[in-house]
Design a protein around this motif. Sequence first.
Motif, mmCIF file in Angstrom:
data_model
loop_
_atom_site.group_PDB
_atom_site.id
_atom_site.type_symbol
_atom_site.label_atom_id
_atom_site.label_comp_id
_atom_site.label_asym_id
_atom_site.label_seq_id
_atom_site.Cartn_x
_atom_site.Cartn_y
_atom_site.Cartn_z
ATOM 1 N N TRP A 10 36.954 85.506 22.550
ATOM 2 C CA TRP A 10 37.182 86.690 23.398
ATOM 3 C C TRP A 10 37.254 86.216 24.847
ATOM 4 O O TRP A 10 36.289 85.684 25.384
ATOM 5 C CB TRP A 10 36.025 87.651 23.198
ATOM 6 N N MET A 11 38.402 86.416 25.485
ATOM 7 C CA MET A 11 38.583 85.897 26.843
ATOM 8 C C MET A 11 38.482 86.981 27.906
ATOM 9 O O MET A 11 38.132 86.707 29.058
ATOM 10 C CB MET A 11 39.935 85.203 26.964
ATOM 11 N N SER A 12 38.877 88.205 27.565
ATOM 12 C CA SER A 12 38.790 89.326 28.499
ATOM 13 C C SER A 12 39.035 90.585 27.676
ATOM 14 O O SER A 12 39.356 90.485 26.489
ATOM 15 C CB SER A 12 39.807 89.175 29.640
ATOM 16 N N PRO A 13 38.896 91.770 28.279
ATOM 17 C CA PRO A 13 39.051 92.998 27.473
ATOM 18 C C PRO A 13 40.414 93.126 26.806
ATOM 19 O O PRO A 13 40.579 93.931 25.899
ATOM 20 C CB PRO A 13 38.845 94.116 28.497
ATOM 21 N N ASP A 14 41.401 92.320 27.222
ATOM 22 C CA ASP A 14 42.715 92.408 26.580
ATOM 23 C C ASP A 14 43.285 91.029 26.252
ATOM 24 O O ASP A 14 44.492 90.856 26.187
ATOM 25 C CB ASP A 14 43.694 93.192 27.474
ATOM 26 N N ARG A 23 31.723 81.746 27.181
ATOM 27 C CA ARG A 23 31.603 82.112 28.586
ATOM 28 C C ARG A 23 32.762 81.481 29.352
ATOM 29 O O ARG A 23 32.960 80.275 29.316
ATOM 30 C CB ARG A 23 30.266 81.587 29.132
ATOM 31 N N ARG A 24 33.540 82.345 30.000
ATOM 32 C CA ARG A 24 34.544 81.850 30.957
ATOM 33 C C ARG A 24 33.869 81.780 32.295
ATOM 34 O O ARG A 24 33.253 82.741 32.746
ATOM 35 C CB ARG A 24 35.720 82.813 31.039
ATOM 36 N N TYR A 52 36.900 83.664 37.936
ATOM 37 C CA TYR A 52 36.697 82.571 36.979
ATOM 38 C C TYR A 52 36.304 83.095 35.599
ATOM 39 O O TYR A 52 36.082 82.309 34.692
ATOM 40 C CB TYR A 52 35.613 81.606 37.475
ATOM 41 N N CYS A 99 36.710 87.026 33.349
ATOM 42 C CA CYS A 99 37.705 87.806 32.607
ATOM 43 C C CYS A 99 38.945 88.084 33.447
ATOM 44 O O CYS A 99 39.943 88.587 32.923
ATOM 45 C CB CYS A 99 37.088 89.099 32.098
#
Lengths: 189, 109
Positions: free
Chosen positions: A67-71, A140-141, B60, B62
């Motif tokens: 999962w990188m971001s909400p989209d 975690r990004r 850095y 999302c």
Amino acid sequence: MSEPVSALGGLRYEGFVRVEELPPRGMVTLRGDLGSEGLRRAVRDLTGLDVPDAGGVSQGAEHAVAWMSPDELLLLMPHAAAPEAVTQLQAALAGEHAMAVEVSDARAMFRLTGSGVREVVAKLAPVDMSRAAFRPGMIRRTRVAQVAAALWMPEEDCVELVCFRSVAAYVFGLLKVSAAKGGEVGAGY
Amino acid sequence: MLILTCPCCGVTAEETEFHGGGEAHLTRHGPDSDDDQFHDYLFMRENPRGVHFERWRHVYGCGKWFHAARDTVTLEVFGTYPAQTTEPPQHIREAISARRPGWSWRGLS
Ligand SMILES: [Zn+2]
């Protein structure tokens, strides 16, 4: 067809943890509505894995879904499988507002192994690496020193980290310094 | 140290994982505005000691934009909230009032 090579040719370093650059890995960025049934089914059909919850990574034998971001998701797979994966996703998601792009060759990947991996990361990234806060199954990004990276723990005492290929040498250097013998902090993670 | 929680992905980190995007809730006066409005939009910014509203990007992480309400002196963060709003939501205003009774910022209080 030319042989794919990783950014640093598989460099290794033995400090108080081992740092190694991993061989080329297939990576596909998938953007879209992560809640849509069509997208979730397409990911499951391709990888055998469910779309993870926010901040999570699902791992299988050959695939992982991060999962990188909400989209946005990052799909990991064998290097040779990525072009076909994009074709398959594009077919499955035709008509949906979604985008699949192969990014394998834009990335470099490292693995840290040893009991001090949490400390090596904590020195470089603004992330709480305590066992209570960061566990296997989470992604975690963040940044490591001055560049963007994403990291997760396939299991305890192991961290995998992905960054842009153009900064692979910089990141390897960071990890080396952070993992150098004599550099143990003893934070008790 | 300024510690922000991104309302888009839920991650809490110190400010180096984010990037400041300047003052929040500006009205972006365009071609139909008069010179004074356009001047104010371009140049006039709040610079308070205390309660302030800002845009931030989880650059850095999302990658998403969001809003933050914080104190510029103490770095206390009263709350973060989505970018898709033209003014701070009620629960954020209440959170500020609980900590800084009588606060005001531009036309808000
Ligand atoms: Zn975020």
